[in-house]
Design a protein around this motif. Sequence first.
Motif, PDB file in Angstrom:
ATOM      1  N   HIS A 243      45.804  41.949  40.534  1.00 30.39           N
ATOM      2  CA  HIS A 243      44.689  41.052  40.225  1.00 30.39           C
ATOM      3  C   HIS A 243      44.624  40.695  38.743  1.00 30.39           C
ATOM      4  CE1 HIS A 243      42.588  43.295  43.790  1.00 30.39           C
ATOM      5  NE2 HIS A 243      43.451  42.383  44.226  1.00 30.39           N
TER       6      HIS A 243
ATOM      7  N   GLU B 282      41.376  39.224  36.346  1.00 32.15           N
ATOM      8  CA  GLU B 282      39.934  38.982  36.383  1.00 32.15           C
ATOM      9  C   GLU B 282      39.601  37.812  35.463  1.00 32.15           C
ATOM     10  OE1 GLU B 282      37.992  40.392  38.489  1.00 32.15           O
ATOM     11  OE2 GLU B 282      39.490  41.833  39.236  1.00 32.15           O
ATOM     12  N   LYS B 283      39.361  36.662  36.066  1.00 29.43           N
ATOM     13  CA  LYS B 283      39.087  35.444  35.300  1.00 29.43           C
ATOM     14  C   LYS B 283      37.667  35.470  34.740  1.00 29.43           C
ATOM     15  CE  LYS B 283      39.230  30.380  35.738  1.00 29.43           C
ATOM     16  NZ  LYS B 283      39.533  29.249  36.646  1.00 29.43           N
TER      17      LYS B 283
ATOM     18  N   LYS C  83      35.737  36.327  38.107  1.00 30.96           N
ATOM     19  CA  LYS C  83      36.253  35.979  39.433  1.00 30.96           C
ATOM     20  C   LYS C  83      37.632  36.612  39.588  1.00 30.96           C
ATOM     21  CE  LYS C  83      37.688  32.032  42.283  1.00 30.96           C
ATOM     22  NZ  LYS C  83      37.843  30.555  42.334  1.00 30.96           N
ATOM     23  N   THR C  84      37.831  37.331  40.686  1.00 26.90           N
ATOM     24  CA  THR C  84      39.119  37.982  40.912  1.00 26.90           C
ATOM     25  C   THR C  84      40.148  36.972  41.416  1.00 26.90           C
ATOM     26  OG1 THR C  84      38.029  40.079  41.436  1.00 26.90           O
ATOM     27  CG2 THR C  84      40.316  39.823  42.157  1.00 26.90           C
ATOM     28  N   CYS C  85      41.286  36.918  40.747  1.00 30.52           N
ATOM     29  CA  CYS C  85      42.411  36.076  41.179  1.00 30.52           C
ATOM     30  C   CYS C  85      43.476  36.988  41.782  1.00 30.52           C
ATOM     31  CB  CYS C  85      42.981  35.292  40.002  1.00 30.52           C
ATOM     32  SG  CYS C  85      41.790  34.213  39.183  1.00 30.52           S
ATOM     33  N   TYR C  86      43.949  36.660  42.970  1.00 28.68           N
ATOM     34  CA  TYR C  86      44.856  37.526  43.728  1.00 28.68           C
ATOM     35  C   TYR C  86      46.295  37.014  43.625  1.00 28.68           C
ATOM     36  CZ  TYR C  86      40.484  39.188  45.766  1.00 28.68           C
ATOM     37  OH  TYR C  86      39.223  39.707  45.945  1.00 28.68           O
ATOM     38  N   TYR C  87      47.205  37.910  43.237  1.00 30.62           N
ATOM     39  CA  TYR C  87      48.611  37.543  43.100  1.00 30.62           C
ATOM     40  C   TYR C  87      49.488  38.597  43.764  1.00 30.62           C
ATOM     41  CZ  TYR C  87      46.789  34.345  39.577  1.00 30.62           C
ATOM     42  OH  TYR C  87      46.088  33.362  38.934  1.00 30.62           O
TER      43      TYR C  87
ATOM     44  N   ALA D 129      48.396  36.447  32.241  1.00 29.39           N
ATOM     45  CA  ALA D 129      47.191  35.609  32.331  1.00 29.39           C
ATOM     46  C   ALA D 129      47.261  34.463  31.335  1.00 29.39           C
ATOM     47  CB  ALA D 129      45.949  36.455  32.083  1.00 29.39           C
TER      48      ALA D 129
ATOM     49  N   VAL E 183      44.813  31.659  32.628  1.00 33.68           N
ATOM     50  CA  VAL E 183      43.639  32.323  33.190  1.00 33.68           C
ATOM     51  C   VAL E 183      42.973  33.149  32.084  1.00 33.68           C
ATOM     52  CG1 VAL E 183      42.798  33.988  34.900  1.00 33.68           C
ATOM     53  CG2 VAL E 183      44.711  32.464  35.476  1.00 33.68           C
TER      54      VAL E 183
ATOM     55  N   THR F  66      41.079  36.004  30.502  1.00 36.17           N
ATOM     56  CA  THR F  66      40.672  37.344  30.928  1.00 36.17           C
ATOM     57  C   THR F  66      40.130  38.114  29.724  1.00 36.17           C
ATOM     58  OG1 THR F  66      42.903  38.230  30.558  1.00 36.17           O
ATOM     59  CG2 THR F  66      42.403  37.432  32.770  1.00 36.17           C
TER      60      THR F  66
ATOM     61  N   ASN G 251      41.461  36.838  51.666  1.00 33.55           N
ATOM     62  CA  ASN G 251      41.856  36.334  50.351  1.00 33.55           C
ATOM     63  C   ASN G 251      43.196  35.612  50.432  1.00 33.55           C
ATOM     64  OD1 ASN G 251      39.604  37.609  48.999  1.00 33.55           O
ATOM     65  ND2 ASN G 251      40.697  39.545  49.292  1.00 33.55           N
TER      66      ASN G 251
END
Length: 325
Positions: free
Chosen positions: A23, A25-26, A34-38, A81, A86, A88, A149
């Motif tokens: 993850h 965290e944006k 907001k959690t971004c999932y990769y 990021a 993104v 963070t 997700n």
Amino acid sequence: MSVSSSTILTESGTNELEIIEFHLEKQLPNGSTKTCYYGINVAKVREVIQVPETTDYPNAQPHMIGVFSSRDVLTPLVDLAGWLGVPTRNDIQKKFVIVTDFNRMTNGFLIDSISRIHRISWNDVESPSQFLEAGEQDCVVAVVRKDGNLIMILDFEKIIADINPELSMEKYDVKVDKSVDLNQKMVSKRNSKTIMVVDDSAFIRSLIQDTLSSAGYNIIACKDGGEAHDKLMEVAGVAKNENMSVDELINAVVTDVEMPRMDGMHLVKRLRDSAAYHSTPIVMFSSLMSDDNRVKALALGANDTITKPEIGKMVAMMDKYVFGS
């Protein structure tokens, strides 16, 4: 967290893979996150570690935080990021590093948190829609839906090439490679042959296509194993209806290993199980071409393998299998 190669696919051609979910965290303008999932294929990961001490590197590329020693290998630490755009938090000591090992290179990628390993079928891995794809500049090669997700599988070859352009396959130019026969007779000979190129990375697909077409070959490009299999079955149907041999239409296949819908190993297995493509030359071109994966690829019926940095071998290998020279 150490990742052992024994956790990777237990059987060749099963069309399954394991991915590590992580993850970022944006930071949003209103102060919330907001959690971004990769995701990344387990096979590309050496280990996940806490952020190590780094040393500044002179004239470093943008988004390269510094270098550190990973098992005695000097390893760049990349601000993932920052590269993705993104925003963070800046507290680097509370983050983690994914250490990757592929394309004969070791790199570290800074992330906010590590989640878990998912074992999934390539059938459940989706290609990004045409609306989302941005051609060669796109950095997402696939999407996985998990627990409500969307996990974005990133094109780490593209990211590394962008940060370390001197190490990129983009540096290779077949037109100045003196080991490749580019006289008009040979180029015309290649011009009568067609090769299918299969890779989920638009960046890599374009490099292979440019290399082979510059030498004279005609190219059919596919973005995953599912699309390639569908097209090849269509070609086999046309050949049968026209009372032709398939090799009058397709002369060889170059395929990646990890791809959405159908991976390269499973594609090779399906093709070798079909009468039409039982003897068609197939070369696997992958960043994951370890000795073990090479043995698996050859056992499934691939004619040969190339590790992705070695794009300079591509034309000679195609000449060998297409013309028997």
